[in-house]
Structures are given as structure tokens and as C-alpha cells.
Design a protein around this motif. Structure first.
Motif, mmCIF file in Angstrom:
data_model
loop_
_atom_site.group_PDB
_atom_site.id
_atom_site.type_symbol
_atom_site.label_atom_id
_atom_site.label_comp_id
_atom_site.label_asym_id
_atom_site.label_seq_id
_atom_site.Cartn_x
_atom_site.Cartn_y
_atom_site.Cartn_z
ATOM 1 N N VAL A 222 -5.227 5.786 1.388
ATOM 2 C CA VAL A 222 -4.530 4.789 0.595
ATOM 3 C C VAL A 222 -4.708 5.137 -0.886
ATOM 4 C CG1 VAL A 222 -4.350 2.342 0.012
ATOM 5 C CG2 VAL A 222 -4.940 3.041 2.345
ATOM 6 N N LYS B 230 0.830 -1.207 0.000
ATOM 7 C CA LYS B 230 0.000 0.000 0.000
ATOM 8 C C LYS B 230 0.866 1.260 0.000
ATOM 9 C CE LYS B 230 -4.070 -1.808 2.449
ATOM 10 N NZ LYS B 230 -4.898 -1.683 3.683
ATOM 11 N N TYR C 25 0.559 5.624 0.458
ATOM 12 C CA TYR C 25 -0.320 6.589 1.107
ATOM 13 C C TYR C 25 -0.130 7.991 0.540
ATOM 14 C CZ TYR C 25 -0.976 2.969 4.667
ATOM 15 O OH TYR C 25 -1.275 1.793 5.316
ATOM 16 N N SER D 266 -10.946 6.159 1.804
ATOM 17 C CA SER D 266 -10.001 5.503 2.717
ATOM 18 C C SER D 266 -9.299 6.494 3.638
ATOM 19 C CB SER D 266 -8.946 4.731 1.913
ATOM 20 O OG SER D 266 -8.184 5.614 1.092
#
Length: 367
Positions: free
Chosen positions: A133, A102, A104, A139
Motif C-alpha cells: 500500500v 488505497k 498499490y 505493508s
């Protein structure tokens, strides 16, 4: 009779010493002492708002470079303490699932920088920042991140991070005229729970549930009594499958970070371990093995050597710690407007994160 002593001349004495050296073994070589200049230690850089801003941005940039490249070693260079095993497990799970790590996107951080003596270590600060994310809609969350510098020779690393509960409100942290926050000591007794005791109180509540004496000073919630209820349900399901399950939360050796909030309270960031053992009821059946839980499959090689699976988690939290009531004062306890008794102030966990970082299947013990 003449008893006067005769003395040897310096030249004769020197010749005798030389001859003695030639007649016997060679003298042992003596080590040569090499004098080197002492290495200069770097001067400590005072922790300022500008330093905190720079180091936060440095982390965000380097962490994203590592995530984009899937470079676990680079990522681990910028974290420490509880974040280290969690980051290693995150990269391992991504590789196991065949997914990218992931990445960010961060918003503008609020930096809470305490005034610390520049020659006293560790140095630390806390950031509260919105992040989401990349590629995942809706998110966005608020991350509370604690950064630490252990010595002038070291570099800043992310020690702990927890995600603010969407239903929780982050307590206000007052700043002085220059923009600095106030740090509490781990033994500060002006708050309800001394910061160094927060992990132990939390672990006790998780282990004993709402009937624990710890419930008198810490509120029930998803990651306190909620963990207790989750374990009870999981243990019942295990028994139905002829399995045993134990799960024990404990404090960690990782740093605790604490800041003064308004009205005399505190914001405390800390960590817990939670260790679980899943086994078969019939220990004498050497063929019986517990199934591998999917949440730790990436930490094992797909086989169970013995008849137990041991799993370990690092859990990270931020909690609001209210001011300790004065002697004879019961805090907010009393009659409300509707005549009902108001619950006294208690500590409340407002942010959490973490997960499994280790799984092992030890050989079966001899019966």
C-alpha cells in the motif's frame, strides 16, 4: 346450346383488379424487409504469456488511475464477479470515512497461464505478485489474482484476489517448456477435493466447526474453524446484550480457478458468501433496535427501520488441494521419525480476502 367458356384477356383482368382496389378500402401496407450485412464477430485472440503480461499491466494502470481520482465507476469497469461488490464497498467506505482510496505498488508478477483453446470461453489466468500500500511501511504482501475474459467482445477483468497468509507457503506450479501452466477441470478427481466442491467443503467447516466431517479433508485455520469460533464468541456477546445473531456461509455463483501444482496437487481459487442477521430478542417490542456494527456503518444511512440488521460478505480464498491418495493408500498418514502418527494430507486455505458489501435494515415483521 353453346357451353364453351370465354376467358378474359390479360388487359381486362388487370383493369378489373384495379377497379376492385379503387372501390374498396385501401390495401394494408406491407412491411418492407431490410436486409443488413451480418456483424462480424472479432476473432478470438489466443491467450499467451504476452497477452497475460499485457492485460495484467493494463489492469494495474487503470486501477491506479481510478484510485488516484477516487473514480468508482472507472474502477468497476475493470473488475467482475466477487470483486465488483467489494470494490464498490471499498470506495463507499473511503467516502464515508473521508479518506482517499488505497493505492498499490506492484512488483514483478509470476504469471500462471494455462493452455486453453482460443475459441472456448471463459479464458483466464492467475498472477502471483508482491504488492504494498502506497504510504504504508511494512505493508508488502503477496496477492493471488485471477483474471477472466468471458467472450471475444468483452475485455479482461479482475475476477478474484486473495492475499497469501504470511505463514503460508505458496505451492509450486510447474510450467512446461514454453512457460505454460496446466489447468484442472472443476470436476478433476485426481485431487483430494474436486475443485467445484471446495467452496461447499469450506462453508461446511466454517458452519459446523472442527467436529464436522469436512475437517477430515480440510485443515483447521483462521478462516475455517477460526471463523466458527469467532461466530460462537460473537453470538455469546450478542445474547448478553439481549440480541440474536445468525451467520451462514454459502457458495457463490462466481468462477472457480484451478491450476496443477507439483506432486499432483492443485491450487484452487474460489469465493464464499457469508450472510449475518442481528436482531433483538423481544420481537414484540417495536422500539427495540440492534446497534449498527461499526464494520457496516458505511453501508447504512445511520438508522435501523425494523428490529434486524442484515449484512452480507464476499470472502475470497486460495487453497492448496493435495493429490488424492491411491486406493489403499492413506497418504502421509503413518509413523513419523519420533514414532508419532502423521496427519494425512488435507486441503489447506493459504490466502484470503474480502469483506462486507451489503447492509440492510428491513421493516419489522408483523407479530
Amino acid at each position: 346450346m353453346n357451353t364453351a367458356r370465354k376467358t378474359l384477356s390479360p388487359v381486362v383482368a388487370a383493369l378489373l383488379v384495379f377497379a376492385a382496389g379503387c372501390a374498396g378500402d385501401e390495401p394494408e401496407a406491407r412491411p418492407t424487409t431490410v436486409v443488413t450485412a451480418a456483424e462480424e464477430k472479432p476473432e478470438p485472440e489466443p491467450l499467451t504469456l504476452e497477452v497475460a503480461e499485457r492485460e495484467f499491466r493494463t489492469f494495474v494502470t487503470n486501477d491506479d488511475v481510478a484510485r488516484a481520482a477516487g473514480d468508482e465507476r472507472l474502477a468497476l469497469n475493470w473488475v467482475s464477479d466477487g470483486e465488483s461488490p467489494l470494490i464498490a464497498a471499498e470506495y463507499r467506505k473511503a467516502a464515508f470515512d473521508g479518506d482517499p482510496v488505497k493505492r498499490y505498488t506492484y512488483g514483478k508478477p509470476k504469471l500462471y497461464v494455462p493452455k486453453l483453446e482460443p475459441d472456448v470461453f471463459p479464458q483466464w489466468f492467475v498472477a502471483s505478485v508482491p504488492r504494498s500500500v502506497q504510504g504504508e511501511k511494512k505493508s508488502e504482501e503477496t496477492a493471488l489474482m485471477a483474471f477472466i475474459l468471458r467472450s471475444p467482445e468483452d475485455h479482461w477483468t479482475l475476477s478474484l484476489q486473495a492475499e497469501l497468509d504470511p505463514k503460508a507457503k505458496q505451492p509450486k506450479i510447474p510450467l512446461d517448456a514454453e512457460g505454460y501452466a496446466t489447468a484442472l477441470t472443476t470436476a478433476d478427481s485426481s485431487v483430494l477435493i474436486r475443485p467445484r466442491e471446495m467452496p461447499g467443503i469450506h462453508a461446511t467447516l466454517v458452519y459446523e466447526g472442527p467436529g464436522s466431517v469436512a475437517a477430515k479433508v480440510m485443515r483447521s485455520g483462521p478462516v475455517t474453524t477460526g471463523y466458527y469460533e469467532q461466530f460462537r464468541k460473537a453470538r455469546r456477546k450478542a445474547r448478553q446484550k439481549d440480541l440474536t445473531l445468525t451467520r451462514v456461509p454459502t457458495a457463490t455463483p462466481y468462477p472457480i480457478f484451478q491450476l496443477r501444482t507439483e506432486h499432483g496437487g492443485g491450487l484452487v481459487l474460489y469465493s464464499l458468501y457469508r450472510n449475518s442477521v442481528t436482531g433483538v430478542k423481544d420481537k414484540e417490542d417495536r422500539t427495540a433496535k440492534p446497534p449498527i456494527p461499526p464494520e457496516i456503518a458505511h453501508l447504512l444511512d445511520g438508522t435501523v427501520e425494523g428490529n434486524e440488521i442484515h449484512a452480507s460478505e464476499v470472502l475470497q480464498f486460495a487453497a492448496y488441494d493435495p493429490a488424492r491418495p491411491e486406493e489403499g493408500d492413506k497418504g502421509d498418514e503413518g509413523d513419523g521419525e519420533d514414532g508419532e502418527k502423521k496427519e494425512p494430507d488435507k486441503a489447506e486455505v493459504i490466502a484470503d480476502a474480502g469483506g462486507y458489501y451489503k447492509g440492510v435494515t428491513p421493516p419489522a415483521k408483523n407479530p
